[in-house]
Design a protein around this motif. Structure first.
Motif, PDB file in Angstrom:
ATOM      1  N   ARG A   1     136.983  91.743 -42.182  1.00 33.60           N
ATOM      2  CA  ARG A   1     136.221  90.846 -41.315  1.00 33.60           C
ATOM      3  C   ARG A   1     134.728  90.914 -41.644  1.00 33.60           C
ATOM      4  O   ARG A   1     134.066  89.887 -41.824  1.00 33.60           O
ATOM      5  CB  ARG A   1     136.446  91.193 -39.840  1.00 33.60           C
ATOM      6  CG  ARG A   1     135.666  90.336 -38.882  1.00 33.60           C
ATOM      7  CD  ARG A   1     135.983  90.629 -37.426  1.00 33.60           C
ATOM      8  NE  ARG A   1     135.859  92.025 -37.068  1.00 33.60           N
ATOM      9  CZ  ARG A   1     136.899  92.859 -36.892  1.00 33.60           C
ATOM     10  NH1 ARG A   1     138.138  92.425 -37.027  1.00 33.60           N
ATOM     11  NH2 ARG A   1     136.699  94.117 -36.574  1.00 33.60           N
ATOM     12  N   THR A   2     134.193  92.110 -41.773  1.00 33.66           N
ATOM     13  CA  THR A   2     132.781  92.288 -42.093  1.00 33.66           C
ATOM     14  C   THR A   2     132.444  91.653 -43.432  1.00 33.66           C
ATOM     15  O   THR A   2     131.432  90.954 -43.566  1.00 33.66           O
ATOM     16  CB  THR A   2     132.434  93.784 -42.121  1.00 33.66           C
ATOM     17  OG1 THR A   2     132.727  94.349 -40.842  1.00 33.66           O
ATOM     18  CG2 THR A   2     130.975  94.010 -42.451  1.00 33.66           C
TER      19      THR A   2
ATOM     20  N   ALA B   1     138.790  95.489 -39.851  1.00 34.86           N
ATOM     21  CA  ALA B   1     137.341  95.469 -39.654  1.00 34.86           C
ATOM     22  C   ALA B   1     136.576  95.324 -40.966  1.00 34.86           C
ATOM     23  O   ALA B   1     135.585  94.579 -41.033  1.00 34.86           O
ATOM     24  CB  ALA B   1     136.894  96.723 -38.916  1.00 34.86           C
TER      25      ALA B   1
ATOM     26  N   LYS C   1     138.218  90.344 -33.027  1.00 34.35           N
ATOM     27  CA  LYS C   1     137.943  91.674 -33.589  1.00 34.35           C
ATOM     28  C   LYS C   1     139.175  92.578 -33.563  1.00 34.35           C
ATOM     29  O   LYS C   1     139.064  93.789 -33.548  1.00 34.35           O
ATOM     30  CB  LYS C   1     136.779  92.339 -32.875  1.00 34.35           C
ATOM     31  CG  LYS C   1     135.482  91.586 -32.960  1.00 34.35           C
ATOM     32  CD  LYS C   1     134.367  92.347 -32.271  1.00 34.35           C
ATOM     33  CE  LYS C   1     133.115  91.534 -32.263  1.00 34.35           C
ATOM     34  NZ  LYS C   1     132.869  90.857 -31.015  1.00 34.35           N
TER      35      LYS C   1
END
Length: 89
Positions: free
Chosen positions: A60-61, A57, A53
């Motif tokens: 990644r999501t 972000a 993480k």
């Protein structure tokens, strides 16, 4: 647009958040998105703690959502069958 589950808005998020960059290999893409595993080690004990993480972000999501959508909308693809065999689903 030809892939089921991948619309214009979703594709634009993937493009604008990082896939416009040039990566040498898939490991660089995963690291940029924060999808690399983190290990915890203490002398003789070692185990996975999940993904780092530490990257982008939003990218990644979106990539995680793409993976779930792929399984739902492409159930007979070679990639989906490989995953089911690997995790014995």
């Amino acid at each position: 647009m030809g892939l089921k589950g991948l619309g214009a808005e979703f594709a634009s998020v993937l493009l604008s958040e990082g896939l416009f960059r040039t990566f040498s290999n898939r490991k660089e893409v995963a690291a940029y998105a924060g999808l690399v595993p983190t290990r915890w080690r203490s002398r003789s004990v070692s185990h996975e703690q999940g993904i780092s993480k530490a990257g982008n972000a939003r990218l990644r999501t979106s990539m995680i959502q793409l993976a779930w959508l792929w399984l739902r909308h492409q159930p007979h693809s070679r990639l989906t069958q490989w995953l089911y065999t690997r995790v014995e689903l």
